[in-house]
Write an enzyme that holds these catalytic residues in place. Structure first.
Site, PDB file in Angstrom:
ATOM      1  N   TRP A  87       0.821  -1.232   0.000  1.00  0.00           N
ATOM      2  CA  TRP A  87       0.000   0.000   0.000  1.00  0.00           C
ATOM      3  C   TRP A  87       0.846   1.269   0.000  1.00  0.00           C
ATOM      4  O   TRP A  87       0.459   2.282   0.559  1.00  0.00           O
ATOM      5  CB  TRP A  87      -0.977   0.007   1.194  1.00  0.00           C
ATOM      6  CG  TRP A  87      -1.632  -1.308   1.433  1.00  0.00           C
ATOM      7  CD1 TRP A  87      -2.571  -1.922   0.647  1.00  0.00           C
ATOM      8  CD2 TRP A  87      -1.396  -2.215   2.526  1.00  0.00           C
ATOM      9  NE1 TRP A  87      -2.930  -3.132   1.177  1.00  0.00           N
ATOM     10  CE2 TRP A  87      -2.230  -3.342   2.333  1.00  0.00           C
ATOM     11  CE3 TRP A  87      -0.583  -2.166   3.658  1.00  0.00           C
ATOM     12  CZ2 TRP A  87      -2.255  -4.423   3.225  1.00  0.00           C
ATOM     13  CZ3 TRP A  87      -0.614  -3.250   4.543  1.00  0.00           C
ATOM     14  CH2 TRP A  87      -1.438  -4.356   4.316  1.00  0.00           C
ATOM     15  N   HIS A  88       1.986   1.230  -0.655  1.00  0.00           N
ATOM     16  CA  HIS A  88       2.856   2.404  -0.693  1.00  0.00           C
ATOM     17  C   HIS A  88       2.830   3.078  -2.064  1.00  0.00           C
ATOM     18  O   HIS A  88       3.835   3.625  -2.509  1.00  0.00           O
ATOM     19  CB  HIS A  88       4.295   2.025  -0.310  1.00  0.00           C
ATOM     20  CG  HIS A  88       4.439   1.555   1.097  1.00  0.00           C
ATOM     21  ND1 HIS A  88       5.594   0.975   1.579  1.00  0.00           N
ATOM     22  CD2 HIS A  88       3.579   1.570   2.141  1.00  0.00           C
ATOM     23  CE1 HIS A  88       5.421   0.653   2.857  1.00  0.00           C
ATOM     24  NE2 HIS A  88       4.206   1.001   3.208  1.00  0.00           N
ATOM     25  N   TYR A  89       1.686   3.049  -2.720  1.00  0.00           N
ATOM     26  CA  TYR A  89       1.596   3.661  -4.047  1.00  0.00           C
ATOM     27  C   TYR A  89       1.721   5.187  -3.930  1.00  0.00           C
ATOM     28  O   TYR A  89       1.366   5.792  -2.920  1.00  0.00           O
ATOM     29  CB  TYR A  89       0.300   3.254  -4.743  1.00  0.00           C
ATOM     30  CG  TYR A  89      -0.952   3.426  -3.906  1.00  0.00           C
ATOM     31  CD1 TYR A  89      -1.645   4.623  -3.913  1.00  0.00           C
ATOM     32  CD2 TYR A  89      -1.427   2.391  -3.099  1.00  0.00           C
ATOM     33  CE1 TYR A  89      -2.782   4.793  -3.134  1.00  0.00           C
ATOM     34  CE2 TYR A  89      -2.561   2.550  -2.317  1.00  0.00           C
ATOM     35  CZ  TYR A  89      -3.225   3.759  -2.345  1.00  0.00           C
ATOM     36  OH  TYR A  89      -4.339   3.925  -1.570  1.00  0.00           O
TER      37      TYR A  89
END
Length: 506
Positions: A444-446
């Site tokens: 979830w590090h977009y």
């Protein structure tokens, strides 16, 4: 906090901040010290949801696809991802690990005041960050990483240092999550108006009488479908600030008429500014995990230990936890309570995609591509990361948590059968390169979509228009540190102080 249904139909403020997340809350809280600030959050409160508040319920919201879920699912190239839809943003749904970004991030983010960077980190840390209690499984893995060559051991630190360390966490000793929303205690209650379930539809611009478009207000909708208008008071330094995240900020710019002209024309959106870079260079750090069964029970824990390798792979872990939220049968005779997941995340990454809007509904996800592993360097980081994990798992320090007769191939094949993603693939691991592609997941590090020098300048002002900034993960070139939340909390506070200082000096 108030429901948006309580908001006046028309209101006026010095600042309007769109997005009550990791960067938006510290930003709005800081500005409220001297000015009137409207903070609009499309989601609800993190405080009345036990799935958000307790570490023991971590991740249950990822399978909740209802409109009230704090997590909104989107799928990219077979990888199931999530974007936050809750006050606190990613800090309300993430795995809690807290580690500051490296110096390179400060340079890329154009943050030049070293004292303010330090103060801004500490401002959040005093309220929401804790030193974790590292238990036996985590301790064994920590020693295993050092034995595998991820050295030196740097102890407990928030700093980004090559080697193995213990980082911070936003879960306290009772397993209670603390989020960016807790930073609202710093706010001036007379200066800040905060509305939940307030979905911004577009930013309003005034074009006539100005040399270039000027942002003057926003239209937002409450949970009953009623529209509200909020305007800037109209003074020279009043601003609207987008902090809606890497998906929300480029999406809202486009819905407001700033973006690639062909996309706007196709949806009959009036073009305020033809800006081809909005939505470009989207990235997501690829994550790969190895579930390692244990002959003995493992304490429940999320990421607390990290191995920061010199080759650009970060190694983290979750013990005794169903991290992929799979049925027990998926574990092929083992159980997640007796075992743990060890992850590697490729930093950067170099692989990039784009974001396009598909309709004019701001509640719907845009269409996103990340083009995972298209750059060979990203794939090589994954391979090297998996090799390091297997070395750590085979170490003497970790030996009591691994079945003695289980080979590397056994571990890889076991993981090939776990439901990590929606990508069709075989049941055996034929090479580490293929294993990386077949078991790809996200952490979830977009980021990306509104990069500095493309969409915003080095003060985060949107190029080509006035009175509008973007301050969030959409401006980031590379995901900072091992996990970005510390850097984004710092960025929100840093820019809030910077904006206040500049305005009060004029």
């Amino acid at each position: 906090m108030h429901e948006a249904t309580e908001a006046p139909r028309v209101s006026f403020f010095d600042y309007i901040v769109i997005g009550g997340g990791t960067a938006g809350i510290p930003l709005a809280t800081t500005l409220s010290a001297n000015y009137s600030v409207l903070l609009l959050e499309r989601g609800g409160s993190p405080y009345n949801d036990p799935n958000v508040a307790s570490i023991f319920n971590f991740g249950r919201y990822f399978s909740d696809t209802s409109p009230d879920s704090p997590s909104q699912q989107f799928i990219v190239e077979g990888v199931v991802n999530s974007r936050p839809r809750v006050l606190g943003g990613g800090t309300s749904i993430n795995a809690g690990f807290y580690s500051r970004g490296e110096e390179k991030f400060n340079i890329e983010a154009r943050l030049t005041d070293e004292n303010l960077i330090q103060d801004s980190y500490e401002w959040s840390e005093k309220v929401i960050v804790f030193k974790p209690v590292v238990q036996n499984w985590q301790s064994a893995l920590r020693a295993g990483l050092v034995e595998a060559g991820v050295v030196p051991y740097n102890g407990f630190t928030y700093d980004h240092l090559v080697g193995t360390k213990v980082g911070g966490t936003i879960f306290d000793e009772n397993g209670t999550r603390h989020t960016a929303a807790d930073l609202l205690q710093y706010a001036n209650p007379d200066g800040l108006s905060l509305y939940l379930h307030a979905t911004v539809h577009k930013i309003i611009f005034k074009c006539k009488g100005h040399s270039r478009p000027r942002a003057i207000g926003v239209v937002f909708e409450d949970s009953l479908g009623k529209k509200h208008m909020a305007y800037l008071k109209g003074r020279k330094n009043d601003e609207i600030i987008l902090a809606a995240g890497a998906l929300g900020s480029p999406q809202l710019l486009m819905l407001s008429g700033i973006g690639p002209k062909d996309q706007l024309d196709a949806l009959d959106i009036k073009v305020i500014l033809d800006q081809p870079y909005v939505g470009q260079d989207m990235s997501d750090n690829p994550l790969n995990a190895l579930f390692v069964p244990s002959p003995i029970a493992v304490e429940l824990s999320l990421a607390q230990v990290v191995g920061i390798t010199p080759f650009g792979s970060y190694i983290e872990e979750a013990g005794g936890f169903n991290f992929i939220f799979a049925n027990l049968s998926a574990y092929q005779g083992f159980t997640y309570e007796k075992g743990g997941f060890v992850f590697e995340k490729a930093n950067g990454p170099l692989s990039k995609g784009d974001l396009k809007i598909v309709n004019r509904n701001p509640a719907d996800n845009p269409s996103v591509t990340f083009n995972y592993f298209t750059e060979p360097e990203d794939l090589q980081k994954c391979v090297n990361g998996l090799i390091t994990i297997l070395k750590a798992v085979a170490s003497q320090a970790f030996s009591k948590y691994k079945y003695a007769n289980m080979t590397d191939q056994d571990i890889l094949d076991l993981n090939m059968k776990l439901p990590y993603n929606l990508i069709p693939h075989g049941n055996t691991s034929t090479s580490l390169e293929q294993h990386c592609k077949d078991t790809l997941i996200t952490i979830w590090h977009y980021h990306g979509g509104c990069h500095i020098d493309q969409v915003v300048d080095d003060e985060y002002k949107v190029l080509g228009v006035d009175s509008l900034r973007v301050i969030d993960g959409s401006t980031i070139l590379n995901s900072p540190g091992t996990n970005p939340q510390a850097s984004l909390l710092m960025l929100g506070r840093y820019m809030g102080v910077t904006i206040l200082t500049q305005r009060l000096a004029t």
